[in-house]
Write a protein that holds these residues in place. Structure first.
Motif, PDB file in Angstrom:
ATOM      1  N   UNK A  85      -0.336  15.066  -9.964  1.00  0.00           N
ATOM      2  CA  UNK A  85       0.818  16.063 -10.167  1.00  0.00           C
ATOM      3  C   UNK A  85       1.743  15.543 -11.365  1.00  0.00           C
ATOM      4  N   UNK A  86       1.372  14.197 -11.946  1.00  0.00           N
ATOM      5  CA  UNK A  86       2.108  13.629 -12.958  1.00  0.00           C
ATOM      6  C   UNK A  86       1.639  13.990 -14.250  1.00  0.00           C
ATOM      7  N   UNK A  87       2.134  13.592 -15.615  1.00  0.00           N
ATOM      8  CA  UNK A  87       1.466  13.873 -16.937  1.00  0.00           C
ATOM      9  C   UNK A  87       1.014  12.731 -17.455  1.00  0.00           C
ATOM     10  N   UNK A  88       0.185  12.270 -16.472  1.00  0.00           N
ATOM     11  CA  UNK A  88      -0.554  10.918 -16.948  1.00  0.00           C
ATOM     12  C   UNK A  88      -0.185   9.716 -16.268  1.00  0.00           C
ATOM     13  N   UNK A  89       1.100   9.778 -15.641  1.00  0.00           N
ATOM     14  CA  UNK A  89       1.739   8.249 -15.276  1.00  0.00           C
ATOM     15  C   UNK A  89       1.177   8.134 -13.770  1.00  0.00           C
ATOM     16  N   UNK A  90       1.397   7.046 -13.169  1.00  0.00           N
ATOM     17  CA  UNK A  90       1.203   6.635 -11.621  1.00  0.00           C
ATOM     18  C   UNK A  90       2.430   6.734 -10.844  1.00  0.00           C
ATOM     19  N   UNK A  91       2.728   7.892 -10.163  1.00  0.00           N
ATOM     20  CA  UNK A  91       3.961   8.033  -9.497  1.00  0.00           C
ATOM     21  C   UNK A  91       4.170   7.445  -8.170  1.00  0.00           C
ATOM     22  N   UNK A  92       5.305   6.792  -7.894  1.00  0.00           N
ATOM     23  CA  UNK A  92       5.504   6.364  -6.479  1.00  0.00           C
ATOM     24  C   UNK A  92       6.529   6.663  -5.822  1.00  0.00           C
ATOM     25  N   UNK A  93       6.553   6.817  -4.313  1.00  0.00           N
ATOM     26  CA  UNK A  93       8.081   7.205  -3.825  1.00  0.00           C
ATOM     27  C   UNK A  93       8.961   6.043  -4.138  1.00  0.00           C
ATOM     28  N   UNK A  94      10.360   6.091  -3.709  1.00  0.00           N
ATOM     29  CA  UNK A  94      11.318   5.451  -4.110  1.00  0.00           C
ATOM     30  C   UNK A  94      11.042   3.864  -3.665  1.00  0.00           C
ATOM     31  N   UNK A  95      10.891   3.634  -2.313  1.00  0.00           N
ATOM     32  CA  UNK A  95      10.963   2.312  -1.690  1.00  0.00           C
ATOM     33  C   UNK A  95       9.528   1.506  -2.298  1.00  0.00           C
ATOM     34  N   UNK A 130       0.908  -1.132  -0.167  1.00  0.00           N
ATOM     35  CA  UNK A 130       0.027  -0.011   0.173  1.00  0.00           C
ATOM     36  C   UNK A 130       0.906   1.205   0.005  1.00  0.00           C
ATOM     37  N   UNK A 131       0.580   1.999  -0.976  1.00  0.00           N
ATOM     38  CA  UNK A 131       1.630   3.433  -0.831  1.00  0.00           C
ATOM     39  C   UNK A 131       0.493   4.718  -1.433  1.00  0.00           C
ATOM     40  N   UNK A 132       0.847   5.955  -0.869  1.00  0.00           N
ATOM     41  CA  UNK A 132       0.364   7.010  -1.591  1.00  0.00           C
ATOM     42  C   UNK A 132       0.721   7.003  -3.027  1.00  0.00           C
ATOM     43  N   UNK A 133       0.187   7.885  -4.137  1.00  0.00           N
ATOM     44  CA  UNK A 133       0.655   7.807  -5.260  1.00  0.00           C
ATOM     45  C   UNK A 133       0.212   9.171  -5.713  1.00  0.00           C
ATOM     46  N   UNK A 134       0.600   9.501  -6.733  1.00  0.00           N
ATOM     47  CA  UNK A 134       0.420  10.703  -7.906  1.00  0.00           C
ATOM     48  C   UNK A 134      -0.240  10.133  -9.033  1.00  0.00           C
ATOM     49  N   UNK A 135      -1.294  10.627  -9.593  1.00  0.00           N
ATOM     50  CA  UNK A 135      -1.666  10.509 -10.978  1.00  0.00           C
ATOM     51  C   UNK A 135      -1.570  11.638 -11.858  1.00  0.00           C
ATOM     52  N   UNK A 162       8.835   5.277 -10.304  1.00  0.00           N
ATOM     53  CA  UNK A 162       9.358   6.434  -9.150  1.00  0.00           C
ATOM     54  C   UNK A 162       9.333   7.582  -9.771  1.00  0.00           C
ATOM     55  N   UNK A 163       9.190   8.375  -8.902  1.00  0.00           N
ATOM     56  CA  UNK A 163       9.431  10.058  -9.190  1.00  0.00           C
ATOM     57  C   UNK A 163       9.580  10.821  -8.183  1.00  0.00           C
ATOM     58  N   UNK A 164      10.627  11.548  -7.963  1.00  0.00           N
ATOM     59  CA  UNK A 164      10.674  12.281  -6.641  1.00  0.00           C
ATOM     60  C   UNK A 164       9.849  13.375  -6.660  1.00  0.00           C
ATOM     61  N   UNK A 165       9.087  13.534  -5.319  1.00  0.00           N
ATOM     62  CA  UNK A 165       8.402  14.387  -4.990  1.00  0.00           C
ATOM     63  C   UNK A 165       8.389  14.858  -3.517  1.00  0.00           C
TER      64      UNK A 165
END
Length: 261
Positions: free
Chosen positions: A232-242, A165-170, A222-225
């Motif tokens: 926040x993304x340009x359509x992708x699903x971004x996750x923290x590094x771990x 389970x993780x927070x994410x960005x779309x 992964x993308x650093x935020x």
């Protein structure tokens, strides 16, 4: 775009197989249903499939889901040839066996390739060549805070559970991450990503890590935020590094990714 065209063309071919069976007036299962049954037996799909009345006007297809299956995954029951779960299982099976199938491949339009793939599934079924990795499902929710979860099937116990389970960005407005389910078609531990946001800002990022493409250039990666959990993304699903590193170790070619509001 190539994948969407391919998806429609393959669906037409598989539906044609159903019609040919119905016209023959027999109860022989259509090719896609036989494939779903065998792939489930080999644990490329969770649970088991069955059917009754294929020669009647109201055929019934049912799926025995394992204990612990989320309702949102059960809603994706492979009860048609256009099922994204079936497409993903076929894609993973072909990848494992070095066969010329992929979500992006025109090779599948060759009839001999189609026959080759199903013959390989039958051979694997006879020899009990089970899937080398567990079935996993990626579930993205865009409700605030946005989250990504991964569910994994355990064939030994015929059960499943959430393993991440993780927070994410779309995607931001104008570059929304679409709702739906697609199968992962390409993966890279690191790759370059380029593009432009709707407001005009462009980017050229040479080392995007833990990338899993699932539809039309969209990927889980992964993308650093500074923070996660909102668009926040340009359509992708971004996750923290771990979380991205862990997700990359769980996901494989063919893994279904579901995005919901």
């Amino acid at each position: 775009m190539v994948y969407r065209v391919f998806h429609r063309m393959l669906t037409v071919w598989l539906i044609g197989a159903i019609f040919s069976v119905a016209q023959a007036g027999t109860a022989t299962p259509p090719v896609w249903l036989q494939a779903a049954r065998d792939l489930a037996q080999l644990h490329y799909l969770p649970g088991q499939v069955g059917w009754t009345g294929l020669h009647t006007a109201n055929p019934q297809i049912w799926w025995l889901w394992p204990s612990g299956t989320p309702s949102a995954l059960q809603a994706l029951t492979p009860n048609s040839p256009g099922s994204p779960l079936l497409f993903g299982a076929l894609d993973f099976f072909a990848k494992v066996n070095g066969l010329p199938w992929s979500n992006q491949s025109s090779d599948w339009f060759d009839q001999s390739n189609r026959h080759h793939l199903y013959a390989a599934i039958l051979a694997a079924y006879r020899h009990r060549e089970d899937a080398p990795k567990p079935f996993v499902w990626v579930y993205v929710r865009k409700a605030t805070p946005e989250t990504l979860s991964i569910w994994r099937y355990n064939a030994a116990t015929n059960s499943g559970k959430w393993v991440l389970h993780s927070l994410t960005n779309t995607g931001v407005p104008g570059a929304n991450t679409p709702n739906g389910t697609w199968a992962v078609y390409a993966r890279f531990p690191s790759t370059r990503m380029t593009g432009c946001f709707p407001h005009g800002e462009c980017y050229n990022d040479p080392d995007v890590r833990f990338v899993n493409y699932f539809w039309d250039g969209r990927a889980v990666h992964y993308f650093p935020r500074l923070a996660y959990g909102f668009r926040q993304s340009n359509g992708c699903v971004e996750l923290p590094f771990k979380a991205a590193q862990r997700a990359y170790g769980l996901i494989h070619i063919g893994t279904p990714v579901t995005v919901m509001p």
